[in-house]
Design a protein around this motif. Structure first.
Motif, PDB file in Angstrom:
ATOM      1  N   LEU A 169     -25.224   6.828  -9.754  1.00  0.00           N
ATOM      2  CA  LEU A 169     -25.301   7.603  -8.521  1.00  0.00           C
ATOM      3  C   LEU A 169     -24.165   8.619  -8.391  1.00  0.00           C
ATOM      4  N   ILE A 170     -22.920   8.173  -8.612  1.00  0.00           N
ATOM      5  CA  ILE A 170     -21.772   9.067  -8.437  1.00  0.00           C
ATOM      6  C   ILE A 170     -20.973   9.143  -9.730  1.00  0.00           C
ATOM      7  N   ARG A 171     -20.953  10.318 -10.330  1.00  0.00           N
ATOM      8  CA  ARG A 171     -20.086  10.581 -11.477  1.00  0.00           C
ATOM      9  C   ARG A 171     -18.772  11.133 -10.948  1.00  0.00           C
ATOM     10  N   ALA A 172     -17.672  10.491 -11.335  1.00  0.00           N
ATOM     11  CA  ALA A 172     -16.365  10.841 -10.796  1.00  0.00           C
ATOM     12  C   ALA A 172     -15.474  11.475 -11.861  1.00  0.00           C
ATOM     13  N   ARG A 173     -14.489  12.219 -11.377  1.00  0.00           N
ATOM     14  CA  ARG A 173     -13.403  12.668 -12.250  1.00  0.00           C
ATOM     15  C   ARG A 173     -12.091  12.344 -11.540  1.00  0.00           C
ATOM     16  N   LYS A 174     -11.065  12.154 -12.318  1.00  0.00           N
ATOM     17  CA  LYS A 174      -9.762  11.776 -11.777  1.00  0.00           C
ATOM     18  C   LYS A 174      -9.215  12.893 -10.896  1.00  0.00           C
ATOM     19  N   MET A 175      -8.712  12.515  -9.721  1.00  0.00           N
ATOM     20  CA  MET A 175      -8.114  13.488  -8.813  1.00  0.00           C
ATOM     21  C   MET A 175      -6.646  13.700  -9.178  1.00  0.00           C
ATOM     22  N   THR A 176      -6.224  14.955  -9.161  1.00  0.00           N
ATOM     23  CA  THR A 176      -4.816  15.270  -9.362  1.00  0.00           C
ATOM     24  C   THR A 176      -4.233  15.778  -8.049  1.00  0.00           C
ATOM     25  N   VAL A 177      -3.011  15.371  -7.774  1.00  0.00           N
ATOM     26  CA  VAL A 177      -2.351  15.723  -6.519  1.00  0.00           C
ATOM     27  C   VAL A 177      -1.000  16.346  -6.835  1.00  0.00           C
ATOM     28  N   ARG A 178      -0.701  17.463  -6.194  1.00  0.00           N
ATOM     29  CA  ARG A 178       0.591  18.119  -6.405  1.00  0.00           C
ATOM     30  C   ARG A 178       1.699  17.328  -5.716  1.00  0.00           C
ATOM     31  N   ARG A 179       2.822  17.186  -6.411  1.00  0.00           N
ATOM     32  CA  ARG A 179       3.961  16.486  -5.831  1.00  0.00           C
ATOM     33  C   ARG A 179       4.445  17.256  -4.601  1.00  0.00           C
ATOM     34  N   PRO A 180       4.489  16.617  -3.409  1.00  0.00           N
ATOM     35  CA  PRO A 180       4.803  17.345  -2.173  1.00  0.00           C
ATOM     36  C   PRO A 180       6.143  18.074  -2.195  1.00  0.00           C
ATOM     37  N   ASP A 181       7.154  17.493  -2.868  1.00  0.00           N
ATOM     38  CA  ASP A 181       8.488  18.077  -2.842  1.00  0.00           C
ATOM     39  C   ASP A 181       8.805  18.877  -4.106  1.00  0.00           C
ATOM     40  N   ALA A 182       7.784  19.179  -4.917  1.00  0.00           N
ATOM     41  CA  ALA A 182       8.030  19.842  -6.194  1.00  0.00           C
ATOM     42  C   ALA A 182       8.274  21.333  -6.015  1.00  0.00           C
ATOM     43  N   ALA A 183       9.259  21.851  -6.737  1.00  0.00           N
ATOM     44  CA  ALA A 183       9.509  23.292  -6.725  1.00  0.00           C
ATOM     45  C   ALA A 183       8.423  24.030  -7.497  1.00  0.00           C
ATOM     46  N   ASP A 184       7.966  23.400  -8.577  1.00  0.00           N
ATOM     47  CA  ASP A 184       6.912  23.988  -9.404  1.00  0.00           C
ATOM     48  C   ASP A 184       5.551  23.556  -8.858  1.00  0.00           C
ATOM     49  N   PRO A 185       4.723  24.492  -8.344  1.00  0.00           N
ATOM     50  CA  PRO A 185       3.434  24.110  -7.744  1.00  0.00           C
ATOM     51  C   PRO A 185       2.461  23.460  -8.722  1.00  0.00           C
ATOM     52  N   SER A 186       2.729  23.607 -10.012  1.00  0.00           N
ATOM     53  CA  SER A 186       1.830  22.999 -11.000  1.00  0.00           C
ATOM     54  C   SER A 186       2.204  21.549 -11.313  1.00  0.00           C
ATOM     55  N   GLU A 187       3.326  21.077 -10.778  1.00  0.00           N
ATOM     56  CA  GLU A 187       3.769  19.710 -11.063  1.00  0.00           C
ATOM     57  C   GLU A 187       2.884  18.714 -10.318  1.00  0.00           C
ATOM     58  N   GLN A 188       2.324  17.769 -11.057  1.00  0.00           N
ATOM     59  CA  GLN A 188       1.368  16.822 -10.496  1.00  0.00           C
ATOM     60  C   GLN A 188       1.964  15.426 -10.434  1.00  0.00           C
ATOM     61  N   ILE A 189       1.408  14.615  -9.537  1.00  0.00           N
ATOM     62  CA  ILE A 189       1.776  13.204  -9.472  1.00  0.00           C
ATOM     63  C   ILE A 189       0.528  12.373  -9.739  1.00  0.00           C
ATOM     64  N   ASP A 190       0.697  11.328 -10.539  1.00  0.00           N
ATOM     65  CA  ASP A 190      -0.427  10.466 -10.903  1.00  0.00           C
ATOM     66  C   ASP A 190      -0.613   9.411  -9.818  1.00  0.00           C
ATOM     67  N   ILE A 191      -1.767   9.443  -9.137  1.00  0.00           N
ATOM     68  CA  ILE A 191      -2.028   8.455  -8.084  1.00  0.00           C
ATOM     69  C   ILE A 191      -3.044   7.409  -8.547  1.00  0.00           C
ATOM     70  N   GLY A 192      -3.279   7.345  -9.856  1.00  0.00           N
ATOM     71  CA  GLY A 192      -4.106   6.280 -10.406  1.00  0.00           C
ATOM     72  C   GLY A 192      -5.592   6.566 -10.345  1.00  0.00           C
ATOM     73  N   SER A 206       0.856  -1.189   0.000  1.00  0.00           N
ATOM     74  CA  SER A 206       0.000   0.000   0.000  1.00  0.00           C
ATOM     75  C   SER A 206       0.894   1.242   0.000  1.00  0.00           C
ATOM     76  N   ARG A 207       0.648   2.139  -0.941  1.00  0.00           N
ATOM     77  CA  ARG A 207       1.407   3.391  -1.001  1.00  0.00           C
ATOM     78  C   ARG A 207       0.429   4.561  -0.929  1.00  0.00           C
ATOM     79  N   PHE A 208       0.846   5.624  -0.239  1.00  0.00           N
ATOM     80  CA  PHE A 208      -0.006   6.799  -0.063  1.00  0.00           C
ATOM     81  C   PHE A 208       0.748   8.056  -0.472  1.00  0.00           C
ATOM     82  N   VAL A 209       0.035   8.973  -1.094  1.00  0.00           N
ATOM     83  CA  VAL A 209       0.555  10.295  -1.427  1.00  0.00           C
ATOM     84  C   VAL A 209      -0.457  11.316  -0.935  1.00  0.00           C
ATOM     85  N   ALA A 210      -0.019  12.241  -0.085  1.00  0.00           N
ATOM     86  CA  ALA A 210      -0.898  13.271   0.478  1.00  0.00           C
ATOM     87  C   ALA A 210      -2.146  12.649   1.111  1.00  0.00           C
ATOM     88  N   GLY A 211      -1.950  11.506   1.769  1.00  0.00           N
ATOM     89  CA  GLY A 211      -3.052  10.842   2.449  1.00  0.00           C
ATOM     90  C   GLY A 211      -3.959  10.010   1.551  1.00  0.00           C
TER      91      GLY A 211
END
Length: 294
Positions: free
Chosen positions: A131-154, A81-86
């Protein structure tokens, strides 16, 4: 005259009466998780609470999590199990496990528990009745210098839209909806969504009287460990700013604020480790957690 056990019961019922009258015909969304989902006596206590709510005319809607159960099955099949930003990193294989656990074993266990106490529960996922229409969540890389840099959490999603017609249909009947927080995207893929987010958005759409979030803490505490209640948005923001509210409580508080701003009358963050916590919060003067109002 010393009160007998019978008169004590009568006093409890009289105390509950105005609350039963007030909430009769109203919808209450309950997010079920934490110790209340894993400890045997608490599971039975919760199921009885939900059945009693329905019997006295309140319409409960249960949204459940299942993180520990997902983690255990992943461990059994040798997957880390791996977690990014909870958030759990959810590849295709992990998503299969999520669906198997949330939409299968956990959901059906809760349904069976409620039914064994005399209720009529029906299990759903967000894929049932669109019942629930979803969209993919994007998460910012915690250690990224560029705040727009995202990490794919699937296959981790956010709620894009809710069509609650199937829940409303069940709500108006004798049935109790029990919902696993799995949504479907426009691409037809399944997405794992945080149960607090689903419960909050569903409460907004249903214009619920109350949203109740079960936790493993007494509620929101001040820096001296005292329980805080009767909070509004301004007070909550001040508590976040001064560091009183932090860490794992932040997502729940965010969900609570979104819900009251979206039209839910009250949100309660309560201690699911207390037997019959839901009934104590709904039907007694004292309550057992933190009340947040818009």
């Amino acid at each position: 005259m010393t009160a007998t056990p019978a008169t004590q019961v009568a006093h409890v019922l009289i105390e509950a009466l105005p609350y039963i009258q007030r909430f009769r015909g109203k919808t209450v969304v309950v997010k079920y998780g934490g110790n209340a989902m894993t400890e045997e006596h608490l599971k039975h206590s919760f199921a009885r609470d939900i059945v009693l709510m329905k019997l006295v005319g309140v319409n409960p809607v249960v949204v459940h999590g299942g993180g520990p159960q997902i983690g255990k099955l992943l461990e059994r099949i040798g997957k880390e199990s791996r977690f990014v930003a909870g958030m759990r990193v959810t590849d295709a294989e992990t998503m299969d496990v999520v669906e198997m656990v949330l939409g299968g074993s956990v959901n059906k266990e809760i349904v069976n528990l409620i039914n064994s106490k005399g209720g009529r529960a029906i299990g759903l996922t967000g894929k049932d009745g669109n019942l629930i229409r979803a969209r993919k969540m994007t998460v910012r890389r915690p250690d990224a210098a560029d705040p727009s840099e995202q990490i794919d959490i699937g296959y981790v999603g956010e709620v894009e839209a809710i069509d609650a017609s199937v829940v409303q249909m069940l709500d108006r009947s004798d049935f109790i909806p029990v919902i696993a927080p799995i949504g479907v995207g426009e691409d037809g893929r399944s997405y794992n969504i945080n149960a607090d987010l689903v419960a909050g958005k569903l409460a907004e759409v249903l214009q619920a009287e109350k949203l109740i979030l079960l936790t493993n803490t007494p509620g929101v505490l001040d820096k001296e460990g005292r329980l805080l209640t009767g909070l509004d948005a301004e007070r909550v923001q001040a508590l976040i700013a001064d560091g009183t509210i932090y860490g794992g409580m932040l997502p729940k508080i965010g969900c609570a604020l979104d819900a009251v701003q979206g039209g839910v009358r009250d949100v309660h963050i309560i201690d699911g480790r207390v037997e019959h916590a839901v009934l104590l919060e709904l039907f007694t003067d004292a309550g057992v957690g933190t009340l947040i109002r818009g």
